[in-house]
Design a protein around this motif. Sequence first.
Motif, PDB file in Angstrom:
ATOM      1  N   GLN A  25       5.894  53.395   4.770  1.00 38.83           N
ATOM      2  CA  GLN A  25       6.484  52.487   5.747  1.00 38.83           C
ATOM      3  C   GLN A  25       6.097  51.023   5.475  1.00 38.83           C
ATOM      4  O   GLN A  25       6.927  50.132   5.553  1.00 38.83           O
ATOM      5  N   GLU A  52      -2.645  56.352   5.050  1.00 39.97           N
ATOM      6  CA  GLU A  52      -2.031  57.656   4.907  1.00 39.97           C
ATOM      7  C   GLU A  52      -0.628  57.513   4.329  1.00 39.97           C
ATOM      8  O   GLU A  52       0.065  56.539   4.586  1.00 39.97           O
ATOM      9  N   GLN A  53      -0.230  58.514   3.566  1.00 40.75           N
ATOM     10  CA  GLN A  53       1.045  58.483   2.857  1.00 40.75           C
ATOM     11  C   GLN A  53       2.194  57.983   3.740  1.00 40.75           C
ATOM     12  O   GLN A  53       2.948  57.091   3.359  1.00 40.75           O
ATOM     13  N   ALA A  54       2.312  58.560   4.938  1.00 46.32           N
ATOM     14  CA  ALA A  54       3.427  58.208   5.818  1.00 46.32           C
ATOM     15  C   ALA A  54       3.408  56.711   6.150  1.00 46.32           C
ATOM     16  O   ALA A  54       4.432  56.033   6.096  1.00 46.32           O
ATOM     17  N   THR A  55       2.229  56.209   6.454  1.00 45.31           N
ATOM     18  CA  THR A  55       2.094  54.801   6.814  1.00 45.31           C
ATOM     19  C   THR A  55       2.320  53.906   5.602  1.00 45.31           C
ATOM     20  O   THR A  55       2.936  52.855   5.697  1.00 45.31           O
TER      21      THR A  55
END
Lengths: 562, 319
Positions: A439, A433-436
């Motif tokens: 990171q 996922e984008q957020a992960t």
Amino acid sequence: MRGRRRPVGGPWRRAVVSAGLVGLLLGSAACGGGGDDGDGDGDGGTEVGAVNDVSDRGDPVDGGEITVGLEAETSSWLPGEGTFNQPGINVAYAIYDPLMHRTADGDVEPYLAESMEPNADLTEWTLTLRPGVTFHDGTPLNAQALKTIFDEYLTAPGANTAASVDEVTSLDVVDDLTVVYRLVEANAAFPVLLISSPGWPFSPTAAAAAGEDAGANPVGTGPFRFVSWQRDSQLVVEKNEDYWQEGLPHLDRITFRPMPDEDTRLASLQSGDIDVMQSLRQSTVIRARDLDGIDNYEHLGSNSGGGTVNTSKPPFDDVRVRKALAHALNQEAIIEVLGGKGVTPPTTQFFSEDSPYYSEKVADSYPAYDPDKAQKFYDDYVNDPERSDGLPVGTDLSFTYSCPPDPSLNEVAQLVQSLYGALGAQVELEQVEQATWIQKMLARDYDTGCTRVGADSDPYIVFNAAFTEGPLNMTAFQSPEIDEQLDILRTTTDIDERKAAVEEIGLVINENVPNTFSGGTLTVMAAQDQVKNLDGWVFPDGTRGNGAASAQVMWGHAWLAG
Amino acid sequence: MYVLRRLPSLLATLFAVSLLTFLMTSLLPGDPALQILGAENATPEAIAAVRADLGLDDPLPVRYLHWIGDALTGDFGRSYRTNEPVSEAIIDRLPVTAEIGILAIIIALLVAIPVGMLSAYRAGTRTDKLISSTSFGLLAVPNFMVAIFLILIFAVWLGVLPATGWVNFTDNPVQNLRSALLPALSLAIAEMAVYTRLLRTDMIGTLQQDFVTMARVKGVSNRRILFRHALRPSSFSLMTVAGVQVGAIIGGSVVIETLFALPGVGRLLLEAVLVRDLLMVQGVALVIAVSYVVVNFTVDILYSYLDPRISHGRSAARV
């Protein structure tokens, strides 16, 4: 409707010229549909690069209201608190005025500010405000207001602007209308910062009164006053009768609606539920070209699809592997999967053909698709007894290719997997996922994967973030040559010297390939043809602005034909 | 009495839901601090400052107790992303989702009851087969496809209903209904098919019972038999499933609200998940879970009104 394609000066001319150029570069590949500028035969959907298909604007008309469909909602309207992407910047440019803005030629000039002057060594920037400008609540826009905003909001703990204004050691009041930004070190690109949210003055009195709810009650100096906001539904602004620019704005009222789904946003434009639609997606841009009665304001941004490679990790620390990966990527095929075939030109560098920093020399140096060269580099590494990953000679590479879970990126990943597989590499696909994913890239805990490369910001800001020791260097690539050129970018405002420095950096990047590129990203503001002048904004002194670049509009200058 | 007897299990369910919601959201990969700052501002110091500010570095049990303690007093905290109070965000959006959901159920029932009864009454005939195959067909079409077709037909071609643009009921009731109709219809189509199938099956069973034969012998009209005698005893499965399907409607609202750009709870949840707005996700998930439990609890109680012969003890086992 198609007969009125009318390239007029500035960004339009450049857009069409670049479309032609890319057509030439692509040679026969583009002949299928790109060559003829689409006059009258309805093949507007297949032109390469940005196209502006806009009806005659006529003379300005005052009055009327419009509804604008944006891609997404914005978290908060307070600079320092809100995350302003393309949709949010559109609303912000209605309510706020940027202190600085970009001209049609790519220069950064004062907009709300009256002047902006550096000292000799570019470490102090003196900004003078225009007299008599007030916020919508009547608070005067003066030096003290800028200082309060800077001290209490932009640099507050947890403010998302804190990092970007980090280089400013202090903002000092000189007199009622003058402030000085004192920087840690010279930065020729400093004014660029004030185009974005740190440069949008908001009423400090209104923000203090609203407290924690200030983000839902924006008060700026802009052409429109904030009226109401229902999150995820609509934000309404109305004409600021006391606007500091005589004769502006033309419209009485604008309703901004966040509409996340591309199909329904387009359908709403077709059905007339909305008057203007924003899209940053290729397939929608192309579909909007074929609608009748719709004006298309397109822009080819510097933001390109591409891949990022973790050069801190074997085997990617070896340039032969990175070159093999780049030469193996069939850019045209990837663009086709992304829905931009014959429309989106392949990218070769951080800045698009529409940018003053684009370089032909860098374009020629990109390790473009060449399976034979790719295989040679790959075999060379794999059969090297000294190979950096320490594996036995002849062992094929095995790594992970990560992408966010988007259907078209998923297809791209599968294509990349097969292209790398053809070399002999074992590629495992991973959906993150984008957020992960962001990171993982920041932590350099990845092999290689999908990302966007390039930005429409100043080259110093872009390269300094991407290729120095800072935390945002996702590829972990650094080079003394880049550092040297960054010093030049940081300390000179001379556009030719800066272009030369950007070119040098581009050559170093293409020699070392920490990033790969696929295709550029077209954006569009598509409008019912009675909505006029979305790209015709000018500075207070009459200098032409940068149009509707990146689907961002200066709404004070738009009008509705009678 | 019955309500009191069910209360402990209701509370246990809600506790489990709150714990699971909290754990699942907390264990999601992806740092909320990074989302708040945006990649270009995410220096390690800034991330540490935001994490400390949000209390993200506290141990999980401490964070849970903080959260649930505040939640019990109605304070779900403020959204990491938008800084708006989570409870206010939910209260603002719940009416939209509730309106679409209830409208969808009403539309589905209005269609399913007569059609299901007709199908049962004409069981085995061509009419029945046509209704059955249509229901199966509708069940097989995902709601987002239905939505796109409805938009194409009613908004783009006919231009009679808006594709997007929510109008609050308090601002303009008529426009409100117009803006709610297509989303509700998109959700209703699949429900309609489910309800029709269920009612048909149950009603075929009822129509074979002695009291129906008796009524027929007495010369009661078909219409009266169907609506006055057979409908009520045939509605149990329908009731139960309508309750359970509230879950499907809430799930569907995530998709439908995004498609139609509606400011409802489903879209709030989706966007909160995408940006790791943990407090918002937890709050919304908890409210959805509570509404779901409460709806089914209510359905449970309604059994006794439908059929006084059923004792609550047994009806509880049915759910």
